[in-house]
Design an enzyme around this catalytic site. Structure first.
Site, PDB file in Angstrom:
ATOM      1  N   HIS A  76       0.845  -1.205   0.000  1.00 14.80           N
ATOM      2  CA  HIS A  76       0.000   0.000   0.000  1.00 14.80           C
ATOM      3  C   HIS A  76       0.871   1.241   0.000  1.00 14.80           C
ATOM      4  CE1 HIS A  76       0.531   0.950   4.335  1.00 14.80           C
ATOM      5  NE2 HIS A  76       0.436  -0.347   4.550  1.00 14.80           N
ATOM      6  N   ASP A  78      -0.300   4.495   0.928  1.00  9.50           N
ATOM      7  CA  ASP A  78      -0.636   5.517   1.924  1.00  9.50           C
ATOM      8  C   ASP A  78       0.064   5.238   3.249  1.00  9.50           C
ATOM      9  OD1 ASP A  78      -2.354   3.246   2.221  1.00  9.50           O
ATOM     10  OD2 ASP A  78      -3.698   4.434   3.493  1.00  9.50           O
ATOM     11  N   ASP A 109       6.470   0.846   7.290  1.00  8.04           N
ATOM     12  CA  ASP A 109       5.071   0.527   6.984  1.00  8.04           C
ATOM     13  C   ASP A 109       4.565   1.373   5.824  1.00  8.04           C
ATOM     14  OD1 ASP A 109       2.443  -0.326   7.075  1.00  8.04           O
ATOM     15  OD2 ASP A 109       1.950   0.754   8.911  1.00  8.04           O
ATOM     16  N   GLU A 143      -5.108   1.671   2.481  1.00  5.87           N
ATOM     17  CA  GLU A 143      -5.023   0.559   3.428  1.00  5.87           C
ATOM     18  C   GLU A 143      -5.042   1.048   4.867  1.00  5.87           C
ATOM     19  OE1 GLU A 143      -3.202  -2.430   6.089  1.00  5.87           O
ATOM     20  OE2 GLU A 143      -2.533  -0.381   5.673  1.00  5.87           O
ATOM     21  N   GLU A 144      -4.390   2.186   5.110  1.00  5.09           N
ATOM     22  CA  GLU A 144      -4.260   2.670   6.478  1.00  5.09           C
ATOM     23  C   GLU A 144      -5.578   3.154   7.085  1.00  5.09           C
ATOM     24  OE1 GLU A 144      -1.986   2.082   8.332  1.00  5.09           O
ATOM     25  OE2 GLU A 144      -0.032   2.083   7.338  1.00  5.09           O
ATOM     26  N   GLU A 171       2.458  -7.242   3.340  1.00  6.66           N
ATOM     27  CA  GLU A 171       3.300  -6.728   4.414  1.00  6.66           C
ATOM     28  C   GLU A 171       3.264  -7.601   5.670  1.00  6.66           C
ATOM     29  OE1 GLU A 171       1.927  -3.078   6.317  1.00  6.66           O
ATOM     30  OE2 GLU A 171      -0.061  -3.440   5.476  1.00  6.66           O
ATOM     31  N   HIS A 372       4.045   3.326  12.504  1.00 11.68           N
ATOM     32  CA  HIS A 372       3.173   4.353  13.090  1.00 11.68           C
ATOM     33  C   HIS A 372       3.854   5.136  14.221  1.00 11.68           C
ATOM     34  CE1 HIS A 372      -0.776   2.138  11.699  1.00 11.68           C
ATOM     35  NE2 HIS A 372       0.192   2.113  10.788  1.00 11.68           N
TER      36      HIS A 372
END
Length: 400
Positions: A76, A78, A109, A143-144, A171, A372
């Site tokens: 992903h 984003d 990530d 995705e996030e 991932e 994150h």
């Protein structure tokens, strides 16, 4: 004289500098960059708008036998928001410190994985490789924030069906040990709202027969008792067997709302919960249990704000050629694997739901888990070390 940077690292840092932070990711700039990189390698690509402004790109290396189900390398684009005051640098400058660490949002990530795929394909093409199975790289959006406008919609579009996917990589999470974690399933994510209605009254009263907040508290206590049971199992194991977070269910109280004034007993109250359902649990039985726990109280209703009804696993046994290949490549690279159930949620759940086997693998070992987090980072040596691993894995998967 300063050592010249590896070109793969330079390209990776360019990718990291594209600000795809939610809630306003620059998807146009992202797909333009990826399309240009695909063109440089002579690869075909297709940009798909899964919803207005939500851009995804599929990049394809056609196989010598395109009738075979293809290999999908998913990532992903984003990334999550940042607290800039907590960062030691601009999170979208992708600086490289003197110690070799690259700091940027998305470094772990999961732009490191997506770009590792790209560099792995680049290395394979450089030696003249032509795969038996077609290989697709998918760089998908949103995705996030749950993939509701990204992979959830994409898997039902004809453009995705035309890819004829037989197996996917996605991932994982970093390992603080000298191992690579492989995720073969994940917990189903639900957001649940429990709404209680009752009789209002003056805040000085003691007996109000139908009290919305008291009824809600009873439901909360039931949920928290169940949560305590799962926490005990996580800490102490089940029947002497150690368990991981992905093996148990979680219920976390994340929102509370009630009241209009201090001296008024509210007639409405509600609570929001983040719920994750392990593949070790029968998903329908668990759903019915939650509804019963909530709605056994009169005037209380349970609503599913989001609901995902599948927690399928990809088999990890000797009968699964995909798993056999992953383990074989790991041995060739002297890598120990730790198979796990992903504790949160990735786009792989949408793939497994429609019957596509998928493993989540991020080549991140002996590193802290910083997805994150502030100052998210990856060492350039770790990034470069992962490229040959992905090259060999992709090559052998595509030759099955």
């Amino acid at each position: 004289m300063a050592q010249q940077e590896h070109p793969a690292v330079t390209r990776f840092r360019e990718y990291l500098r594209i600000n795809t932070m939610q809630p306003k990711p620059d998807y146009q700039k992202c797909v333009d960059f990826l399309a240009a990189q695909a063109t440089e390698l002579g690869l075909a690509y297709k940009v798909v708008e899964s919803a207005p402004g939500i851009l995804n790109i599929f990049i394809t290396l056609e196989g010598t036998d395109p009738s075979l189900p293809s290999i999908l390398l998913n990532s992903h684009t984003d990334v999550v928001p940042v607290f800039r005051e907590k960062w030691s640098c601009d999170p979208f400058e992708a600086i490289k410190r003197d110690d070799g660490y690259i700091l940027a949002r998305g470094a772990q990530d999961m732009k490191c994985v997506g770009w590792s795929y790209f560099e792995a394909i680049r290395a394979l093409l450089a030696k003249g490789w032509k795969p038996k199975r077609t290989v697709h790289m998918s760089f998908v959006a949103d995705e996030e924030i749950g993939g509701q406008l990204g992979m959830k919609l994409l898997v039902n579009r004809q453009e995705f069906k035309d890819l004829n996917v037989g197996f996917a990589l996605d991932e994982g999470i970093a390992s603080e040990k000298d191992t690579i974690r492989v995720f073969y399933g994940e917990r189903a994510p639900w957001w649940v709202k429990v709404v209680s209605t009752g009789q209002t009254g003056h805040g000085s009263q003691l007996i109000i027969e139908d009290n919305a907040t008291l009824k809600l508290m009873k439901v909360i206590n039931k949920f928290m008792d169940y949560r305590a049971d799962q926490e005990y199992k996580l800490i102490h194991g089940i029947d002497g067997r150690k368990v991981e977070l992905g093996d148990v269910n979680t219920i976390n109280l994340t929102m509370l709302n009630a009241g209009v004034q201090f001296n008024v007993v509210p007639q409405d109250a509600w609570a929001g919960f983040d719920v994750r359902v392990s593949p070790r649990t029968d998903i329908n039985e668990f759903k019915n249990m939650l509804i019963e726990m909530a709605e056994s109280e009169p005037g209380v209703k349970l609503e599913f704000v989001t609901f995902f009804g599948s927690n399928k696993l990809t088999p990890i046994d000797d009968g699964n050629q995909w798993w056999e290949t992953v383990t074989k490549v790991a041995k060739q690279h002297n890598i120990s694997l730790e198979p796990e159930i992903f504790p949160a949620a990735t786009d792989s759940r949408y793939l497994r739901e429609i019957g596509i086997p998928a493993f989540g693998i991020s080549y991140l070992k002996n590193v802290p888990i910083l997805l994150h987090d502030h100052d998210e980072r990856i060492h350039e040596d770790q990034f470069l070390e992962g490229i040959p691993f992905y090259s060999n894995l992709i090559e052998q998967l595509a030759e099955l």
